[in-house]
Write a protein that holds these residues in place. Sequence first.
Motif, PDB file in Angstrom:
ATOM      1  N   MET A   1      40.680  30.380  47.731  1.00  0.00           N
ATOM      2  CA  MET A   1      40.100  30.877  46.489  1.00  0.00           C
ATOM      3  C   MET A   1      41.176  31.536  45.634  1.00  0.00           C
ATOM      4  O   MET A   1      42.251  31.868  46.101  1.00  0.00           O
ATOM      5  N   ILE A   2      40.846  31.728  44.373  1.00  0.00           N
ATOM      6  CA  ILE A   2      41.753  32.377  43.432  1.00  0.00           C
ATOM      7  C   ILE A   2      41.350  33.839  43.318  1.00  0.00           C
ATOM      8  O   ILE A   2      40.171  34.157  43.133  1.00  0.00           O
ATOM      9  N   ILE A   3      42.314  34.734  43.431  1.00  0.00           N
ATOM     10  CA  ILE A   3      42.066  36.173  43.368  1.00  0.00           C
ATOM     11  C   ILE A   3      42.972  36.770  42.303  1.00  0.00           C
ATOM     12  O   ILE A   3      44.204  36.652  42.382  1.00  0.00           O
ATOM     13  N   ASP A   4      42.377  37.421  41.322  1.00  0.00           N
ATOM     14  CA  ASP A   4      43.114  38.071  40.240  1.00  0.00           C
ATOM     15  C   ASP A   4      43.307  39.537  40.597  1.00  0.00           C
ATOM     16  O   ASP A   4      42.334  40.266  40.833  1.00  0.00           O
ATOM     17  N   THR A   5      44.551  39.995  40.631  1.00  0.00           N
ATOM     18  CA  THR A   5      44.840  41.375  41.025  1.00  0.00           C
ATOM     19  C   THR A   5      44.622  42.392  39.919  1.00  0.00           C
ATOM     20  O   THR A   5      44.715  43.593  40.167  1.00  0.00           O
TER      21      THR A   5
ATOM     22  N   ARG B   1      37.544  28.221  39.610  1.00  0.00           N
ATOM     23  CA  ARG B   1      37.172  29.490  39.004  1.00  0.00           C
ATOM     24  C   ARG B   1      38.017  30.586  39.638  1.00  0.00           C
ATOM     25  O   ARG B   1      38.641  30.374  40.696  1.00  0.00           O
ATOM     26  N   ILE B   2      38.066  31.741  39.007  1.00  0.00           N
ATOM     27  CA  ILE B   2      38.657  32.922  39.636  1.00  0.00           C
ATOM     28  C   ILE B   2      37.571  33.517  40.517  1.00  0.00           C
ATOM     29  O   ILE B   2      36.585  34.074  40.030  1.00  0.00           O
ATOM     30  N   ASP B   3      37.721  33.340  41.808  1.00  0.00           N
ATOM     31  CA  ASP B   3      36.649  33.672  42.734  1.00  0.00           C
ATOM     32  C   ASP B   3      36.437  35.168  42.881  1.00  0.00           C
ATOM     33  O   ASP B   3      35.305  35.638  42.956  1.00  0.00           O
ATOM     34  N   MET B   4      37.532  35.917  42.946  1.00  0.00           N
ATOM     35  CA  MET B   4      37.438  37.363  43.126  1.00  0.00           C
ATOM     36  C   MET B   4      38.480  38.044  42.246  1.00  0.00           C
ATOM     37  O   MET B   4      39.491  37.438  41.875  1.00  0.00           O
ATOM     38  N   GLY B   5      38.220  39.304  41.929  1.00  0.00           N
ATOM     39  CA  GLY B   5      39.178  40.052  41.136  1.00  0.00           C
ATOM     40  C   GLY B   5      39.169  41.525  41.502  1.00  0.00           C
ATOM     41  O   GLY B   5      38.113  42.093  41.830  1.00  0.00           O
TER      42      GLY B   5
ATOM     43  N   ASP C   1      51.338  25.882  48.871  1.00  0.00           N
ATOM     44  CA  ASP C   1      52.121  27.051  48.462  1.00  0.00           C
ATOM     45  C   ASP C   1      51.586  27.641  47.160  1.00  0.00           C
ATOM     46  O   ASP C   1      51.601  28.865  46.969  1.00  0.00           O
ATOM     47  N   LEU C   2      51.119  26.784  46.257  1.00  0.00           N
ATOM     48  CA  LEU C   2      50.503  27.294  45.027  1.00  0.00           C
ATOM     49  C   LEU C   2      49.299  28.163  45.366  1.00  0.00           C
ATOM     50  O   LEU C   2      49.077  29.214  44.739  1.00  0.00           O
ATOM     51  N   GLU C   3      48.528  27.754  46.373  1.00  0.00           N
ATOM     52  CA  GLU C   3      47.347  28.531  46.761  1.00  0.00           C
ATOM     53  C   GLU C   3      47.740  29.926  47.244  1.00  0.00           C
ATOM     54  O   GLU C   3      46.967  30.883  47.099  1.00  0.00           O
ATOM     55  N   GLY C   4      48.951  30.039  47.794  1.00  0.00           N
ATOM     56  CA  GLY C   4      49.449  31.363  48.155  1.00  0.00           C
ATOM     57  C   GLY C   4      49.595  32.248  46.938  1.00  0.00           C
ATOM     58  O   GLY C   4      49.133  33.399  46.921  1.00  0.00           O
ATOM     59  N   TYR C   5      50.233  31.716  45.901  1.00  0.00           N
ATOM     60  CA  TYR C   5      50.396  32.489  44.669  1.00  0.00           C
ATOM     61  C   TYR C   5      49.046  32.810  44.039  1.00  0.00           C
ATOM     62  O   TYR C   5      48.840  33.902  43.502  1.00  0.00           O
ATOM     63  N   LEU C   6      48.121  31.865  44.054  1.00  0.00           N
ATOM     64  CA  LEU C   6      46.841  32.032  43.368  1.00  0.00           C
ATOM     65  C   LEU C   6      45.901  33.001  44.080  1.00  0.00           C
ATOM     66  O   LEU C   6      45.020  33.574  43.433  1.00  0.00           O
ATOM     67  N   GLY C   7      46.068  33.183  45.378  1.00  0.00           N
ATOM     68  CA  GLY C   7      45.127  34.071  46.057  1.00  0.00           C
ATOM     69  C   GLY C   7      45.464  34.445  47.477  1.00  0.00           C
ATOM     70  O   GLY C   7      45.183  35.554  47.923  1.00  0.00           O
ATOM     71  N   ASN C   8      46.064  33.539  48.223  1.00  0.00           N
ATOM     72  CA  ASN C   8      46.259  33.802  49.649  1.00  0.00           C
ATOM     73  C   ASN C   8      47.273  34.911  49.922  1.00  0.00           C
ATOM     74  O   ASN C   8      47.151  35.623  50.925  1.00  0.00           O
ATOM     75  N   ASN C   9      48.266  35.079  49.039  1.00  0.00           N
ATOM     76  CA  ASN C   9      49.255  36.140  49.271  1.00  0.00           C
ATOM     77  C   ASN C   9      48.614  37.518  49.197  1.00  0.00           C
ATOM     78  O   ASN C   9      48.834  38.374  50.064  1.00  0.00           O
ATOM     79  N   ILE C  10      47.820  37.754  48.148  1.00  0.00           N
ATOM     80  CA  ILE C  10      47.166  39.063  48.057  1.00  0.00           C
ATOM     81  C   ILE C  10      46.079  39.184  49.115  1.00  0.00           C
ATOM     82  O   ILE C  10      45.838  40.278  49.647  1.00  0.00           O
ATOM     83  N   ALA C  11      45.438  38.074  49.466  1.00  0.00           N
ATOM     84  CA  ALA C  11      44.416  38.126  50.517  1.00  0.00           C
ATOM     85  C   ALA C  11      45.018  38.649  51.819  1.00  0.00           C
ATOM     86  O   ALA C  11      44.416  39.494  52.501  1.00  0.00           O
TER      87      ALA C  11
END
Length: 314
Positions: free
Chosen positions: A1-5, A45-49, A265-275
């Motif tokens: 998922m995409i997570i906006d910080t 979509r931006i799943d979480m923020g 790796d893009l998924e890491g930037y979009l959400g998995n890194n902050i997850a």
Amino acid sequence: MIIDTHLHPTNLVDEAWRHTGEPFTGERMLKMMDGPYMINGKPRRIDMGFIQPPPGNTGYRDGNRMGREGIRDYMAYVSELCQKYPDRFIGNFNYNPRWGPENGAKEIEFHHKEYGFKMIKLHANMHGYRPDRALEWLRPAMEMCAKYNIVVLIHTGDGPYTIPTMFYPIIREFPMVNFIIGHFGIQTGGNYSFEAFWMAMDTPNVYCESGWCFQSRIVEFAQQLPKDKIVFGTDSPPNDPGMWLRELEVLCHEPPHGMNLSEEDLEGYLGNNIARLVGIDTTPPPRDLKDAQARLTDTYAGVDRATGKLLEPA
């Protein structure tokens, strides 16, 4: 998922940005997050923020309550949204030491335990302190973040008090706390992106937020930084999240605009890194268009078979 910080919903007019004089509520924020945004040909979509009040609304005004009661007042709407939409919003506590450092630290603990907050925000310009000289103001909050594994997001990019390296003393004093350089060192008054880059390269507990950074610099920095060191953040509103999603998507393109980044790796930037930093389960990217559309079934009513476009719910 995409997570906006980095999101700022509010039920009051933002005193700094204004937003045409209409509050940018949580419901407006969710509609913006739902998009859909096309990423590598797939609707997302931006799943979480992570949400926080606008920093301009977190200073003292005549008539405000003081101390911990005043802090709860300015955090109240964000706390309400985190309870109302727990699958979409994660709390980010806006720490203003001028309400009392110990008061703020106790409220960090309260909001973490009561509402599941996983991040705090420092905005030294809006709250008027020099972070390299105000260590006594910052230590109580950092001790609480270390105790509960809470991430610290730092506003950076403009003088006099938010130049990234001004935060090095507190970052080095708390190596067990993870710090995110907000805006990648870029904001209204300067471009300190290379400071942010080298801080993340040289310091294990420093990460960079993608939003506000120039697209060409993102490619340059991503080629050298470890792949877990960039997280997605938009500072919305006033920013439109689609442009910052596009900035990361282009990393999957061929050089010189991209770097042939994999979708994993893009998924890491979009959400998995902050997850990973806050203990949320990571997710793989959509396998194909059908998989991407299926993930949006709780947001959209279905797919128009003729056009392939997602349909708004009735």
